[in-house]
Design an enzyme around this catalytic site. Structure first.
Site: not given
Ligand code: GLN
Length: 485
Positions: A68, A143, A167
């Site tokens: 990532k 993400s 995420s």
């Molecule tokens: N969807 C969540 C956010 O927008 C979690 C993102 C994550 O786990 N990095 O913050």
């Protein structure tokens, strides 16, 4: 012969037997990377010059994987999918990645995320939208969108992810693969771009529980550069895998799973929850005890607000170092404050800026008690509630989200208050630092759906074993897109 759609053990065996070389695997993985890039836009960088690694007895050796793009990789562009770091090449490698390198793993690409991990759609990275390989009109969630798409498409057997709210686990669910976030601090966060430090976890997206265990064993370990990391030398997740789960006790939460909670449920949600009921029956067939528990709806509803307040506050503070002076392209301006303002104004997308505004607001002296401290108190109440459940139960089992991957069209406007608890309950894993894994549990209209298992801190082996046993009992495992019957 294709290898990248196989399990790590199968690929390792083929390497050891001389049926294939590390160079062959890299070639296959790079070809598939380019194909998937055209189809789904999953990568920030494809490392066409990736070099083979010596094949040893280490199962990961010589096998390609993805990283990532919010993990620092020495000499390789690491953007966090943000314009603010679009040219940033770090001079050091994140500990989790250098640990994988020590095992001979071969990084072949860097995957797209929502900008700095702040999003759940895979649509906000500076290189554009990531599409779901199962259906390109749908999102991967985020993400870790690029990592999920690539593993599901059979580019390689695993990719790294990071998880601050869900995420790793949500994109894994939408892409029909396994997403695992171990106990907080099991994997060092050194070199992972910080989003919200008290919630950030490193982890893995793979196609089986076994592969997830193997990779996590390699990534984990105490690191003096991350004071929250802890010594897990005595834990070997892979060797501890066992499908004997007889006698284990699981619970699910009525307020999240009961179809009666959703009076105007769409057919897809009905099917998703009915499918989950069948999974509960599978758990019983495996000899586990399943009980329904109740959690105060108000507490569950508070989860996303607590998440927003704490994550935005921590993000605002963490990202105050993004000024354009230390990293990133320097912006124009007469004086340093003007340069900084221009850099941040032009560099960050509106979504991130909104989060910084929220974070700054809740941290302001006159607001801090009301918002930030209260959010921390409710976080404690939630974590205490789950820890209370873990006194009676080995794990909590719940469906992930309200169904299949959502369409990309209209993704900005997808908040549905009625199903919010279903969408957001994975955040408890980050509030408490609990080990948490998502595995596929079926298909609805040819798209994958998933369940999640979360257990108490340091009980990763137990959580993985429950997932391992259940995975074996499923008709659907984390197969690649091309393998669906
Ligand atoms: N969807 C969540 C956010 O927008 C979690 C993102 C994550 O786990 N990095 O913050």
């Amino acid at each position: 012969m294709e290898y990248m759609n196989k399990s790590l053990k199968e690929i390792h065996e083929a390497l050891k037997n001389g049926n294939v070389t590390s160079a062959d695997l890299i070639k296959e993985s790079l070809e598939k990377s380019h194909q998937l890039q055209d189809k789904c836009n999953a990568f920030v960088t494809i490392l066409d010059e990736a070099k083979p690694c010596e094949v040893t007895d280490d199962i990961l050796s010589g096998i390609p994987y993805g990283v990532k793009d919010n993990y620092s990789t020495k000499g390789v562009l690491s953007t966090g999918s943000s314009n603010t770091l679009k040219d940033y090449v770090p001079f050091f490698t994140a500990t989790a990645i250098s640990n994988l390198q020590k095992h001979g793993a071969v990084m072949v690409n860097k995957t797209v995320l929502d900008e700095f991990g702040m999003g759940g759609t895979g649509t906000t990275g500076h290189t554009g939208i990531v599409k779901n390989p199962w259906d390109t009109s749908r999102m991967c969630a985020g993400s870790s969108a690029g990592s999920a798409a690539a593993v599901a498409a059979g580019v390689y057997p695993y990719a790294t992810g990071s998880d601050t709210g869900d995420s790793i686990r949500k994109p894994a669910a939408y892409c029909g693969i396994v997403g695992y976030k171990p106990t907080y601090g099991m994997i060092s966060r050194y070199g992972l771009f910080p989003f919200a430090s008290s919630l950030d976890h490193c982890g893995v997206l793979a196609r089986s529980v076994e592969d997830a265990a193997l990779v996590t064993d390699a990534m984990k370990g105490q690191d003096h550069n991350d004071m929250t990391s802890w010594d897990s030398k005595d834990i070997n997740l892979y060797q501890s895998l066992s499908a004997d789960v007889k006698g284990k006790k699981l619970c699910y939460i009525k307020e999240i799973c009961d179809i009666a909670m959703y009076p105007d449920a769409k057919p897809e949600l009905k099917e998703h929850l009915a499918n989950f009921r069948q999974v509960l029956q599978k758990c019983r067939d495996l000899g586990m005890k399943i009980e329904e528990v109740s959690v105060d709806h108000k507490l569950l509803e508070a989860m996303p607000s607590v998440y927003v307040v704490i994550s935005c506050a921590e993000a605002t503070s963490n990202m105050s170092n993004l000024t354009g002076f230390i990293f990133g392209p320097r912006a124009d301006g007469e004086k340093y404050d003007e340069e900084m303002k221009n850099y941040r104004t032009k560099g960050f997308s509106p979504l991130i800026k909104r989060r910084f505004v929220i974070g700054s607001y809740v941290l302001q002296a006159q607001n801090k008690e009301r918002y930030f401290h209260n959010a921390q108190r409710v976080r404690r109440l939630l974590v205490d509630k789950w820890n209370e459940l873990f006194k009676t139960y080995d794990a909590v089992i719940l469906p992930v989200g309200s169904g299949t991957a959502k369409p990309l069209a209209g993704s900005a406007d997808m908040l549905d208050k009625r199903t919010q608890a279903l969408e957001d309950h994975l955040q408890i894993g980050n509030f408490g630092g609990f080990p948490s894994i998502t595995i596929p549990d079926g298909f609805i209209s040819n798209l994958p759906v998933a369940l999640n298992i979360t257990g108490k801190c340091y009980d990763d082996i137990n959580v993985l074993n429950i997932a391992y046993a259940l995975e074996a009992s499923m008709d659907y495992k984390g197969q690649t897109v091309g393998e669906v019957k």
